[in-house]
Design an enzyme around this catalytic site. Structure first.
Site, PDB file in Angstrom:
ATOM      1  N   GLN A  78       0.843  -1.193   0.000  1.00  0.00           N
ATOM      2  CA  GLN A  78       0.000   0.000   0.000  1.00  0.00           C
ATOM      3  C   GLN A  78       0.878   1.244   0.000  1.00  0.00           C
ATOM      4  O   GLN A  78       1.266   1.753   1.048  1.00  0.00           O
ATOM      5  CB  GLN A  78      -0.941   0.008   1.209  1.00  0.00           C
ATOM      6  N   PHE A  79       1.169   1.742  -1.203  1.00  0.00           N
ATOM      7  CA  PHE A  79       2.046   2.906  -1.332  1.00  0.00           C
ATOM      8  C   PHE A  79       1.465   4.145  -0.667  1.00  0.00           C
ATOM      9  O   PHE A  79       2.195   5.050  -0.275  1.00  0.00           O
ATOM     10  CB  PHE A  79       2.380   3.184  -2.805  1.00  0.00           C
ATOM     11  N   THR A  80       0.145   4.200  -0.497  1.00  0.00           N
ATOM     12  CA  THR A  80      -0.479   5.391   0.083  1.00  0.00           C
ATOM     13  C   THR A  80      -0.108   5.597   1.552  1.00  0.00           C
ATOM     14  O   THR A  80      -0.372   6.667   2.104  1.00  0.00           O
ATOM     15  CB  THR A  80      -2.014   5.346  -0.062  1.00  0.00           C
TER      16      THR A  80
END
Length: 150
Positions: A78-80
């Site tokens: 999850q890059f966010t």
């Protein structure tokens, strides 16, 4: 590496309407990777997560790890998690690693978590539009950042 670790009764990942993976009692770990992360971060974080004493013992006290509880682990990229909201209303993801760096780190992290756990972990698919269902148990949710060990 930054993680959000949730104790769950169960969790699953669906991609394009197809079940990709699922776990029963255990941990759902969302992981974000940044360029300065190293193999040391992978090893430290995998050991920390698998040994967190966040499962109840026979007295109802959070005193057991996922290993001791016989639980499972699902790891989802999850890059966010590396969003910056400092300026304006649109988050910036400049700190998040690009796929050429993040994918090998994600795979190495999943492998190390599996080694620490003593069994393979379930995963999502890097970069896919995933639907994640979970039943948070507690709720117990722990945020850990290998660049800010506290």
């Amino acid at each position: 590496m930054r993680t959000v670790t949730q104790r769950v009764q169960h969790a699953s990942v669906t991609i394009d309407g197809q079940l990709k993976s699922k776990i029963g009692k255990g941990l759902l770990v969302l992981v974000g990777i940044e360029d300065k992360d190293t193999q040391e971060d992978i090893e430290w974080l995998a050991k920390k997560i698998t040994n967190l004493r966040i499962f109840d013992d026979e007295n109802g006290v959070m005193n057991r790890s996922v290993i001791e509880a016989g639980g499972e682990i699902m790891v989802v990229s999850q890059f966010t998690l590396h969003a910056s909201t400092k300026k304006g209303n649109r988050p910036s993801y400049l700190k998040a690693s690009k796929p050429d760096i993040a994918i090998p780190m994600y795979k190495a992290f999943c492998e190390e978590v599996g080694l620490q756990l003593g069994k393979p972990v379930q995963t999502g698919t890097f970069g896919a539009d995933m639907k994640i269902e979970l039943l948070n148990d507690g709720p117990v949710t722990i945020i850990i950042d290998s660049q800010n060990k506290e």
